[in-house]
Design a protein around this motif. Structure first.
Motif, PDB file in Angstrom:
ATOM      1  N   GLY A  51       0.793  -1.229   0.000  1.00  0.00           N
ATOM      2  CA  GLY A  51       0.000   0.000   0.000  1.00  0.00           C
ATOM      3  C   GLY A  51       0.821   1.273   0.000  1.00  0.00           C
ATOM      4  O   GLY A  51       0.317   2.360   0.327  1.00  0.00           O
ATOM      5  N   VAL A  52       2.089   1.187  -0.410  1.00  0.00           N
ATOM      6  CA  VAL A  52       2.947   2.385  -0.445  1.00  0.00           C
ATOM      7  C   VAL A  52       2.612   3.217  -1.689  1.00  0.00           C
ATOM      8  O   VAL A  52       2.486   2.684  -2.787  1.00  0.00           O
ATOM      9  N   ASP A  53       2.497   4.532  -1.470  1.00  0.00           N
ATOM     10  CA  ASP A  53       2.167   5.435  -2.569  1.00  0.00           C
ATOM     11  C   ASP A  53       3.468   5.852  -3.269  1.00  0.00           C
ATOM     12  O   ASP A  53       4.254   6.628  -2.743  1.00  0.00           O
ATOM     13  N   ILE A  54       3.703   5.306  -4.475  1.00  0.00           N
ATOM     14  CA  ILE A  54       4.968   5.568  -5.188  1.00  0.00           C
ATOM     15  C   ILE A  54       4.814   6.815  -6.066  1.00  0.00           C
ATOM     16  O   ILE A  54       3.907   6.887  -6.890  1.00  0.00           O
ATOM     17  N   VAL A  55       5.730   7.772  -5.852  1.00  0.00           N
ATOM     18  CA  VAL A  55       5.688   9.017  -6.623  1.00  0.00           C
ATOM     19  C   VAL A  55       6.561   8.885  -7.883  1.00  0.00           C
ATOM     20  O   VAL A  55       6.190   9.315  -8.960  1.00  0.00           O
ATOM     21  N   ALA A  56       7.741   8.319  -7.738  1.00  0.00           N
ATOM     22  CA  ALA A  56       8.651   8.166  -8.890  1.00  0.00           C
ATOM     23  C   ALA A  56       9.528   6.947  -8.680  1.00  0.00           C
ATOM     24  O   ALA A  56       9.727   6.485  -7.558  1.00  0.00           O
ATOM     25  N   PHE A  57      10.061   6.478  -9.834  1.00  0.00           N
ATOM     26  CA  PHE A  57      10.867   5.271  -9.777  1.00  0.00           C
ATOM     27  C   PHE A  57      11.897   5.368 -10.909  1.00  0.00           C
ATOM     28  O   PHE A  57      11.540   5.430 -12.076  1.00  0.00           O
ATOM     29  N   THR A  58      13.184   5.439 -10.575  1.00  0.00           N
ATOM     30  CA  THR A  58      14.191   5.610 -11.647  1.00  0.00           C
ATOM     31  C   THR A  58      15.316   4.598 -11.499  1.00  0.00           C
ATOM     32  O   THR A  58      15.670   4.183 -10.398  1.00  0.00           O
ATOM     33  N   ASN A  59      15.848   4.262 -12.664  1.00  0.00           N
ATOM     34  CA  ASN A  59      17.027   3.405 -12.728  1.00  0.00           C
ATOM     35  C   ASN A  59      18.269   4.250 -12.560  1.00  0.00           C
ATOM     36  O   ASN A  59      18.374   5.313 -13.153  1.00  0.00           O
ATOM     37  N   GLU A  60      19.264   3.846 -11.852  1.00  0.00           N
ATOM     38  CA  GLU A  60      20.505   4.592 -11.755  1.00  0.00           C
ATOM     39  C   GLU A  60      21.688   3.644 -11.873  1.00  0.00           C
ATOM     40  O   GLU A  60      21.713   2.608 -11.219  1.00  0.00           O
ATOM     41  N   ALA A  61      22.634   4.054 -12.685  1.00  0.00           N
ATOM     42  CA  ALA A  61      23.869   3.276 -12.722  1.00  0.00           C
ATOM     43  C   ALA A  61      24.693   3.669 -11.493  1.00  0.00           C
ATOM     44  O   ALA A  61      24.378   4.639 -10.805  1.00  0.00           O
ATOM     45  N   SER A  62      25.771   2.990 -11.260  1.00  0.00           N
ATOM     46  CA  SER A  62      26.625   3.356 -10.127  1.00  0.00           C
ATOM     47  C   SER A  62      27.272   4.694 -10.416  1.00  0.00           C
ATOM     48  O   SER A  62      27.505   5.053 -11.553  1.00  0.00           O
ATOM     49  N   ARG A  63      27.582   5.472  -9.412  1.00  0.00           N
ATOM     50  CA  ARG A  63      28.077   6.822  -9.609  1.00  0.00           C
ATOM     51  C   ARG A  63      29.562   6.821 -10.003  1.00  0.00           C
ATOM     52  O   ARG A  63      30.331   5.943  -9.601  1.00  0.00           O
ATOM     53  N   LEU A  64      29.906   7.847 -10.750  1.00  0.00           N
ATOM     54  CA  LEU A  64      31.277   7.989 -11.232  1.00  0.00           C
ATOM     55  C   LEU A  64      32.272   8.038 -10.073  1.00  0.00           C
ATOM     56  O   LEU A  64      33.393   7.555 -10.173  1.00  0.00           O
ATOM     57  N   GLU A  65      31.811   8.619  -8.984  1.00  0.00           N
ATOM     58  CA  GLU A  65      32.683   8.749  -7.816  1.00  0.00           C
ATOM     59  C   GLU A  65      33.200   7.382  -7.353  1.00  0.00           C
ATOM     60  O   GLU A  65      34.366   7.221  -7.021  1.00  0.00           O
ATOM     61  N   GLU A  66      32.285   6.409  -7.378  1.00  0.00           N
ATOM     62  CA  GLU A  66      32.691   5.068  -6.937  1.00  0.00           C
ATOM     63  C   GLU A  66      33.722   4.472  -7.895  1.00  0.00           C
ATOM     64  O   GLU A  66      34.691   3.838  -7.490  1.00  0.00           O
ATOM     65  N   VAL A  67      33.468   4.687  -9.175  1.00  0.00           N
ATOM     66  CA  VAL A  67      34.403   4.164 -10.178  1.00  0.00           C
ATOM     67  C   VAL A  67      35.769   4.813  -9.981  1.00  0.00           C
ATOM     68  O   VAL A  67      36.810   4.146  -9.956  1.00  0.00           O
ATOM     69  N   PHE A  68      35.711   6.114  -9.811  1.00  0.00           N
ATOM     70  CA  PHE A  68      36.947   6.878  -9.641  1.00  0.00           C
ATOM     71  C   PHE A  68      37.725   6.379  -8.433  1.00  0.00           C
ATOM     72  O   PHE A  68      38.927   6.102  -8.505  1.00  0.00           O
ATOM     73  N   LEU A  69      37.014   6.231  -7.327  1.00  0.00           N
ATOM     74  CA  LEU A  69      37.686   5.823  -6.093  1.00  0.00           C
ATOM     75  C   LEU A  69      38.268   4.418  -6.211  1.00  0.00           C
ATOM     76  O   LEU A  69      39.375   4.143  -5.748  1.00  0.00           O
ATOM     77  N   SER A  70      37.522   3.535  -6.868  1.00  0.00           N
ATOM     78  CA  SER A  70      38.036   2.171  -6.970  1.00  0.00           C
ATOM     79  C   SER A  70      39.239   2.082  -7.917  1.00  0.00           C
ATOM     80  O   SER A  70      40.158   1.305  -7.692  1.00  0.00           O
ATOM     81  N   LEU A  71      39.244   2.934  -8.966  1.00  0.00           N
ATOM     82  CA  LEU A  71      40.349   2.876  -9.929  1.00  0.00           C
ATOM     83  C   LEU A  71      41.601   3.601  -9.440  1.00  0.00           C
ATOM     84  O   LEU A  71      42.699   3.351  -9.907  1.00  0.00           O
ATOM     85  N   THR A  72      41.400   4.503  -8.533  1.00  0.00           N
ATOM     86  CA  THR A  72      42.562   5.277  -8.053  1.00  0.00           C
ATOM     87  C   THR A  72      42.834   4.964  -6.596  1.00  0.00           C
ATOM     88  O   THR A  72      43.408   5.770  -5.877  1.00  0.00           O
ATOM     89  N   GLU A  73      42.453   3.829  -6.176  1.00  0.00           N
ATOM     90  CA  GLU A  73      42.591   3.427  -4.776  1.00  0.00           C
ATOM     91  C   GLU A  73      44.054   3.487  -4.339  1.00  0.00           C
ATOM     92  O   GLU A  73      44.956   3.120  -5.089  1.00  0.00           O
TER      93      GLU A  73
END
Lengths: 320, 462
Positions: free
Chosen positions: A294-316
């Motif tokens: 019974g939850v009233d859903i206003v919006a629903f979007t797909n999101e890829a992982s953020r660039l920040e995570e990619v950046f941090l993992s590649l420059t760890e």
């Protein structure tokens, strides 16, 4: 200049300072009207690469061309690029109009033409009303906009912007990003955009290059680079009174969830898979569970992982 | 945002003019150069006032006072040019404006030329300001014209050389501090020898140093020209080292500076790296060789007989003035000596005959020994006692070996001495100029800054 036409091509660029290799084998192309994000921790070689591409220093290896002009003709290249360096000083006792008129003449325009051009550009970057104020009285944001106007004096085919939004407030950042987008979309110039604001790069850039210790560790379209690493996310916005119930339902379905502290009712859901077929099925299941509760859903979007995570993992492990 | 403007192809044909115009605007409309002129006029005003009113200084002969004024004009003009030159590029680096300049299509040589010429621009203005004071101090119109023209000529050479040197140092320096301190150190190295007492500058080594030092050489040139009335062709060798410095600096600006004009400077050491130091040294050695081989000396060495020459042909002085000159005696290879040199003064007018002993502390001098080139140089001093028209000439003769022998005296060319009545510099004319010039320049500064403010304000209104 047609959209997508290559305006900047770098081939195996390298730079060595003494024993230290600041840049190794940098190769990429940039199309007209596209924005390329240039990322990397401090000391990764970004500034070296920009200085090579803007003819300030010569590479020890490799070559590049701008709009078909080879790097062996630096004067020719300087006529086709516009550059906003990271630490750009301004003559505080000049007015913006004087400053731009002076630099405009460097591109072969008469004084009158240069003045007209300066007025037009100042208007474009939102400084039309302050064109005759002393630059010394400008805020940082105004100076950055003036710097961008200066990069456009020669109608460049490639624009290099090194940390243009650094030190600006959120509104200033947003306004500057809009100007940058207009440079690419409306002027058709290729833009090389250096920034540490990864969310900003993600939102404004078409392509991205991530440098680490002088080498390219990731490059390609932004969505391709971000898709390579990390979990796919969903973002659900529900009517605020239903937030607790929605979180309970999602956690019972073993999703990892977190509330967005800035948007009331927004919940981020991590799925732990990048498989498109699986994410589709999981999304349906997630929606069914919420609706059943019974939850009233206003919006629903797909999101890829953020660039920040990619950046941090590649420059760890690299201190930035 | 539409791209309505066509992209301009090609860089400007005369990029140096664009850079020069901008730099001139900064320097003059910004007020820096006018403030310099105000301070300069104050200094000259104080000097002129002291020459006119101070009990002791007012006794300074007008030609000497004129030379001191010329020397000050040169020293100050040169120092300002050097400081401006030293700020040109390192200042841009310090203010982080250099990158913008390097990123434009203007050639780096044009940047250097434009900035160099702008740094030179206060010199003509300084000469114009100094002109008023020189006119006041000069004993007559002809002397003023001579002082003004020659100071303008040799001053331009030396100021251009030192300003260019400042630009070169600036190109090589990361900060203004480094650039200014290096430039000023070099200036002091050139300047200090000029302040040494006369005895320290005497002799072959002393003269060599004076000739090699371009700053000293220019002062010597003007001193001999304005005070001793020496002819230009006798003095031209003094201009060798300033000219060489000027040529070296211009070559450096044309060949070295554009390549060194980078974001990160190569360092001052690069000026002398990779054999450039050897070239500089070789050229300095040429200076020494050229400067020491004066034409008159070469001529004397080739005669093989007793000759005597003086380094002064004519002089106009006031009563009370002292005239100094040198005689150079060249003796034959086979003559043993000693030789005697005597002074004679002939009154060319109607007055009483002159007794040289009244006019000079040394009526005659004896030469016991000559140098390896069979020459001896003697210093003479004559005090102008009475107004009139005189000819001073020197006689050299070998002392006869015994009572029954004699010798043939030889005479030098005469020194035509015109002695006018002494007069004091007009104190009434000094004060209006000493006060008026700085006030007028301050008014100019006020006017320029007011006009600029009005321009800015009115454009904001529009």
């Amino acid at each position: 200049m047609q959209a997508g036409e290559k305006v900047l091509t770098a081939t195996q660029l390298g730079m060595t300072y003494g024993q230290r290799q600041a840049l190794r084998g940098l190769s990429f192309t940039l199309g007209a009207g596209r924005i390329l994000g240039f990322l990397g921790p401090n000391g990764a070689g970004k500034t070296t690469a920009i200085r090579i591409l803007t003819t300030i220093i010569e590479p020890t290896t490799g070559s590049f061309s701008v709009a078909g002009i080879d790097s062996s003709d630096p004067h020719g290249i300087r006529q086709r690029i516009g550059v906003l360096p990271e630490s750009l000083g301004f003559p505080g006792r000049n007015t913006a109009l004087e400053y731009l008129t002076y630099f405009g003449e460097h591109y072969g325009r008469s004084r009158t033409e240069s003045r007209d051009r300066a007025l037009s550009l100042l208007s474009e970057v939102g400084l039309g009303g302050r064109h005759s104020s002393l630059i010394g009285s400008y805020s940082r944001g105004m100076r950055q906009r003036l710097g961008i106007a200066r990069t456009l004096l020669g109608d460049p085919q490639v624009v290099f912007l090194d940390e243009p939004t650094l030190g600006l407030d959120p509104r200033g950042q947003q306004e500057l990003v809009q100007i940058i987008q207009r440079i690419a979309r409306e002027r058709g110039a290729g833009v090389v955009f250096c920034s540490h604001q990864l969310a900003e790069v993600e939102s404004v850039c078409d392509d991205v290059i991530i440098l680490n210790e002088g080498q390219v560790v990731a490059d390609g379209r932004v969505e391709d680079v971000t898709a390579r690493k990390g979990a796919v996310r969903f973002s659900v916005v529900v009517d605020p009174p239903y937030v607790d119930e929605a979180v309970r339902v999602l956690q019972s379905e073993r999703f990892t969830v977190s509330r967005d502290p800035q948007v009331d009712g927004r919940i981020e859901v991590e799925l732990g898979t990048e498989d498109p077929d699986q994410t589709l099925e999981i999304r349906r299941e997630l929606l069914r569970s919420l609706l059943a509760a019974g939850v009233d859903i206003v919006a629903f979007t797909n999101e890829a992982s953020r660039l920040e995570e990619v950046f941090l993992s590649l420059t760890e492990g690299v201190a930035s | 945002m539409t791209n309505e403007h066509k992209r301009s192809e090609g860089r400007p044909k005369a990029g140096w003019r664009i850079v020069l115009r901008s730099e001139l605007s900064d320097l003059w409309i910004g007020g820096k150069a006018i403030i310099f002129l105000i301070l300069f006029s104050l200094l000259l005003g104080v000097m002129a006032f002291l020459f006119a009113t101070n009990k002791e200084l007012s006794l300074t002969p007008p030609a000497e006072a004129l030379f001191l004024m010329v020397k000050t004009t040169l020293a100050v003009g040169l120092l300002f040019g050097l400081v401006l030159g030293a700020d040109t590029i390192s200042g841009e680096r310090e203010r982080t404006t250099i990158e913008s300049l390097l990123l434009t299509p203007v050639r780096r040589r044009d940047v250097v030329i434009g900035k160099y010429l702008a740094a030179l621009s206060p010199w003509p203005a300084a000469m114009a300001v100094a002109g008023g004071y020189l006119l006041l101090i000069a004993p007559d119109g002809a002397t003023f014209v001579s002082a003004f023209v020659w100071t303008g000529f040799v001053g331009t050479i030396i100021v251009a050389a030192f300003t260019g040197f400042g630009v070169l140092v600036s190109v090589m320096s990361a900060t203004n501090k480094a650039s200014l301190s290096t430039s000023l150190l070099v200036y002091i190295l050139f300047f200090v020898p000029t302040q040494l007492p006369g005895s320290a500058q005497a002799g072959v080594v002393g003269e060599l140093i004076r000739r090699v030092n371009p700053l000293d050489a220019v002062n010597q040139f003007l001193d001999k020209l304005l005070v001793s009335n020496a002819a230009f062709d006798e003095l031209v060798s003094w201009l060798v080292s300033p000219m060489i410095m000027f040529v070296l600096v211009v070559l450096g600006l044309g060949l070295v500076a554009p390549r060194a004009l980078r974001l990160d400077p190569p360092g001052i050491g690069a000026l002398f790296a990779r054999g450039r130091g050897a070239v500089v040294l070789a050229l300095v050695m040429c200076t020494i060789a050229l400067a020491t081989a004066s034409p008159s000396q070469a001529l004397q060495e080739s005669t093989g007989q007793l000759t005597i020459d003086v380094d002064l042909s004519s002089q106009e002085v006031k009563t009370g003035d002292t005239i100094n000159f040198q005689t150079r005696v060249t003796v034959p290879e086979d003559e043993i000596g000693p030789w005697i040199v005597a002074m004679n003064i002939v009154n060319l007018g109607d007055g009483d005959p002159v007794d040289p002993e009244d006019w000079s502390p040394l009526r005659a001098q004896t030469i016991e020994q000559v140098d390896a080139s069979r020459q001896a140089v003697l210093e003479w001093e004559v005090n102008a006692i009475i107004k009139g028209d005189y000819l001073v000439y020197m006689v050299a003769l070998a002392s006869p070996a015994s009572a029954g022998e004699t010798s043939q005296p030889v005479s030098s060319q005469g020194i035509h001495l015109t002695v006018e009545q002494f007069f004091r510099i007009n104190p009434g004319g000094v004060l209006p100029l000493a006060i008026g010039m700085p006030l007028a320049l301050s008014g100019l500064l006020y006017g320029v800054s007011r006009a600029r403010r009005r321009t800015i304000d009115s454009e904001v209104m529009n």
